[in-house]
Write a protein that holds these residues in place. Structure first.
Motif, mmCIF file in Angstrom:
data_model
loop_
_atom_site.group_PDB
_atom_site.id
_atom_site.type_symbol
_atom_site.label_atom_id
_atom_site.label_comp_id
_atom_site.label_asym_id
_atom_site.label_seq_id
_atom_site.Cartn_x
_atom_site.Cartn_y
_atom_site.Cartn_z
ATOM 1 N N GLN A 1 -6.290 -3.731 -6.224
ATOM 2 C CA GLN A 1 -6.405 -2.860 -7.392
ATOM 3 C C GLN A 1 -7.267 -1.641 -7.083
ATOM 4 O O GLN A 1 -6.938 -0.523 -7.482
ATOM 5 C CB GLN A 1 -6.995 -3.641 -8.566
ATOM 6 C CG GLN A 1 -6.068 -4.682 -9.163
ATOM 7 C CD GLN A 1 -6.738 -5.438 -10.305
ATOM 8 O OE1 GLN A 1 -7.701 -6.180 -10.109
ATOM 9 N NE2 GLN A 1 -6.245 -5.237 -11.504
ATOM 10 N N GLU B 1 2.888 6.085 -2.137
ATOM 11 C CA GLU B 1 2.274 4.859 -2.619
ATOM 12 C C GLU B 1 3.350 3.848 -3.001
ATOM 13 O O GLU B 1 4.372 4.195 -3.594
ATOM 14 C CB GLU B 1 1.406 5.167 -3.841
ATOM 15 C CG GLU B 1 0.683 3.969 -4.421
ATOM 16 C CD GLU B 1 -0.137 4.320 -5.654
ATOM 17 O OE1 GLU B 1 -0.936 3.472 -6.082
ATOM 18 O OE2 GLU B 1 0.032 5.445 -6.190
ATOM 19 N N TYR C 1 -7.722 -0.239 -4.207
ATOM 20 C CA TYR C 1 -6.956 0.654 -3.325
ATOM 21 C C TYR C 1 -6.036 1.565 -4.131
ATOM 22 O O TYR C 1 -5.847 2.738 -3.789
ATOM 23 C CB TYR C 1 -6.138 -0.160 -2.323
ATOM 24 C CG TYR C 1 -5.247 0.700 -1.455
ATOM 25 C CD1 TYR C 1 -5.724 1.256 -0.274
ATOM 26 C CD2 TYR C 1 -3.937 0.989 -1.840
ATOM 27 C CE1 TYR C 1 -4.920 2.084 0.504
ATOM 28 C CE2 TYR C 1 -3.128 1.807 -1.067
ATOM 29 C CZ TYR C 1 -3.615 2.349 0.105
ATOM 30 O OH TYR C 1 -2.819 3.165 0.862
ATOM 31 N N HIS C 2 -5.461 1.043 -5.200
ATOM 32 C CA HIS C 2 -4.494 1.808 -5.980
ATOM 33 C C HIS C 2 -5.134 2.621 -7.113
ATOM 34 O O HIS C 2 -4.403 3.234 -7.910
ATOM 35 C CB HIS C 2 -3.417 0.879 -6.547
ATOM 36 C CG HIS C 2 -2.437 0.400 -5.520
ATOM 37 N ND1 HIS C 2 -1.493 1.221 -4.963
ATOM 38 C CD2 HIS C 2 -2.288 -0.815 -4.922
ATOM 39 C CE1 HIS C 2 -0.784 0.536 -4.076
ATOM 40 N NE2 HIS C 2 -1.253 -0.700 -4.037
ATOM 41 N N GLU C 3 -6.448 2.669 -7.173
ATOM 42 C CA GLU C 3 -7.110 3.515 -8.164
ATOM 43 C C GLU C 3 -6.753 4.979 -7.903
ATOM 44 O O GLU C 3 -6.632 5.421 -6.756
ATOM 45 C CB GLU C 3 -8.622 3.328 -8.102
ATOM 46 C CG GLU C 3 -9.125 2.044 -8.739
ATOM 47 C CD GLU C 3 -9.055 2.081 -10.262
ATOM 48 O OE1 GLU C 3 -9.096 3.190 -10.854
ATOM 49 O OE2 GLU C 3 -8.956 0.989 -10.855
ATOM 50 N N LYS C 4 -6.601 5.752 -8.964
ATOM 51 C CA LYS C 4 -6.167 7.142 -8.844
ATOM 52 C C LYS C 4 -7.097 7.972 -7.960
ATOM 53 O O LYS C 4 -6.634 8.808 -7.161
ATOM 54 C CB LYS C 4 -6.061 7.781 -10.226
ATOM 55 C CG LYS C 4 -5.489 9.202 -10.191
ATOM 56 C CD LYS C 4 -5.332 9.778 -11.580
ATOM 57 C CE LYS C 4 -4.646 11.146 -11.547
ATOM 58 N NZ LYS C 4 -5.364 12.121 -10.717
ATOM 59 N N GLN D 1 -6.171 7.194 -4.420
ATOM 60 C CA GLN D 1 -4.841 7.702 -4.080
ATOM 61 C C GLN D 1 -4.814 9.232 -3.993
ATOM 62 O O GLN D 1 -4.079 9.800 -3.181
ATOM 63 C CB GLN D 1 -3.819 7.208 -5.102
ATOM 64 C CG GLN D 1 -3.532 5.715 -5.028
ATOM 65 C CD GLN D 1 -2.986 5.309 -3.682
ATOM 66 O OE1 GLN D 1 -2.063 5.920 -3.153
ATOM 67 N NE2 GLN D 1 -3.553 4.253 -3.105
ATOM 68 N N LYS E 1 3.780 0.071 -4.925
ATOM 69 C CA LYS E 1 3.127 -0.961 -5.744
ATOM 70 C C LYS E 1 4.142 -2.059 -6.053
ATOM 71 O O LYS E 1 4.522 -2.268 -7.191
ATOM 72 C CB LYS E 1 2.571 -0.336 -7.021
ATOM 73 C CG LYS E 1 1.506 0.723 -6.772
ATOM 74 C CD LYS E 1 1.032 1.397 -8.055
ATOM 75 C CE LYS E 1 0.191 0.483 -8.907
ATOM 76 N NZ LYS E 1 -0.374 1.197 -10.083
ATOM 77 N N THR F 1 0.814 -1.209 0.000
ATOM 78 C CA THR F 1 0.000 0.000 0.000
ATOM 79 C C THR F 1 0.854 1.269 0.000
ATOM 80 O O THR F 1 0.846 2.020 -0.955
ATOM 81 C CB THR F 1 -0.945 0.012 1.219
ATOM 82 O OG1 THR F 1 -0.189 -0.170 2.426
ATOM 83 C CG2 THR F 1 -1.997 -1.081 1.099
ATOM 84 N N TYR F 2 1.600 1.513 1.064
ATOM 85 C CA TYR F 2 2.339 2.767 1.164
ATOM 86 C C TYR F 2 3.513 2.622 2.126
ATOM 87 O O TYR F 2 3.664 1.625 2.820
ATOM 88 C CB TYR F 2 1.431 3.900 1.642
ATOM 89 C CG TYR F 2 0.900 3.717 3.052
ATOM 90 C CD1 TYR F 2 1.642 4.134 4.159
ATOM 91 C CD2 TYR F 2 -0.339 3.132 3.284
ATOM 92 C CE1 TYR F 2 1.171 3.965 5.455
ATOM 93 C CE2 TYR F 2 -0.823 2.957 4.573
ATOM 94 C CZ TYR F 2 -0.070 3.373 5.650
ATOM 95 O OH TYR F 2 -0.542 3.186 6.936
#
Length: 323
Positions: free
Chosen positions: A279, A300, A281-284, A287, A302, A139-140
């Protein structure tokens, strides 16, 4: 306890202590509801302004419960929405105010996933409990920073001067690695995420360290050459992150133990629905809200599932070897 509260997680007398998590980015989110040990506060979608799912939509969605310590953060609204509309998920956050409860709840099947910890914390838990919780995505990471009120450059630090560092195991080791990267000290054997002040090679080091409670590192600044201060404590002390003299590199190998992850039970780790949650969670759109909330102090990450599982395995091996 909110995500910004600084107390160290408590453990029962018969439970091995798990090192504290590094502080999360400063949040503008509200306080969480408190609960007793082992109890859960379920943050239902309706509580986040998301309409209840009805009719045939229910049958098409895959429900996922996610343990977290930050369910009040606004980005969860968007994550729930994106999960439903794009990935066919009904995401239900389950909020914990005690870090020590989130992994047992996952292990016992009370939640499907959890999202609150970095790899070092997970490795410590698995080793202490002989468990096999497994990352399904990254995640981060929040860089750790070195501040000073006496100097504007690292090379101005006095020979033999003291630098305040957090005294809890997780943050202390990370602070030592930070100071090594900054060229202020040398750790025997290069150091690792289990390093302690006893591992400092005094003859090759410019500064000495003064371990204090993490909450006191900023307060120590007037009396030391510098201090390694966690993000939340720096924000509380009105320290400007842009004025930090040095930060650990979130892409460096020494930062890998502090990558935060989404975890599952090992037997469920390859569930396709869980990959969809990562996926989402990482959508723009998600974020962007996280970046706004953290004011740029959270980065972020990945990394592939293979990478983070490999890092976890390495950390667990180090912990076991150290016993």
């Amino acid at each position: 306890m909110s995500e910004n509260e600084k107390s160290t997680p408590t453990t029962s007398t018969d439970t091995p202590a798990i090192p504290a998590l590094p502080e999360k980015p400063k949040s503008n989110g509200g306080k969480y509801a408190a609960f007793g040990a082992g109890a859960l506060v379920v943050a239902l979608a309706a509580g986040f302004g998301i309409k209840a799912f009805t009719g045939s939509d229910d049958e098409k969605l895959t429900k996922i419960t996610v343990g977290t310590t930050e369910a009040s953060d606004p980005y969860w609204n968007e994550l729930i929405k994106v999960g439903k509309e794009k990935y066919g998920l009904e995401i239900e956050p389950v909020n914990f105010t005690d870090y020590t409860q989130a992994n047992p709840a996952l292990s016992q099947g009370q939640v499907d996933l959890n999202q609150f910890q970095h790899l070092q914390f997970l490795a410590d838990y698995n080793a202490a409990k002989n468990d096999t919780l497994t990352p399904v995505g990254s995640t981060y990471i929040v860089p750790l920073s070195l501040y000073s009120k006496k100097h504007s450059k690292i090379n101005e630090f006095a020979k033999g001067g003291k630098v305040a560092i957090p005294n809890d195991a997780t943050n202390q080791a990370r602070a030592l690695l930070l100071l090594q990267s900054a060229g202020l000290l040398t750790l025997k054997g290069g150091g690792n995420s289990l390093s302690t002040p006893a591992d400092i090679d005094a003859g090759k080091s410019k500064v000495k360290v003064a371990p204090v409670e993490a909450a006191q590192t900023a307060a120590a600044l007037p009396s030391v050459e510098g201090a390694v201060v966690n993000n939340n404590f720096a924000a509380d002390a009105n320290l400007d992150p842009s004025k930090a003299l040095f930060k650990d590199d979130p892409k460096a190998k020494s930062s890998e133990p502090y990558i935060n992850v989404i975890a599952a039970r090992k037997k469920d780790a390859d569930n396709p629905a869980y990959a969809k949650f990562v996926q989402a969670y990482h959508e723009k759109s998600v974020q962007d809200l996280i970046a706004k909330r953290t004011k740029g102090t959270q980065f972020e990450v990945k990394r592939s599932v293979t990478d983070v599982r490999g890092i976890l395995a390495r950390l667990e091996s180090q912990i076991k070897a150290a016993k």
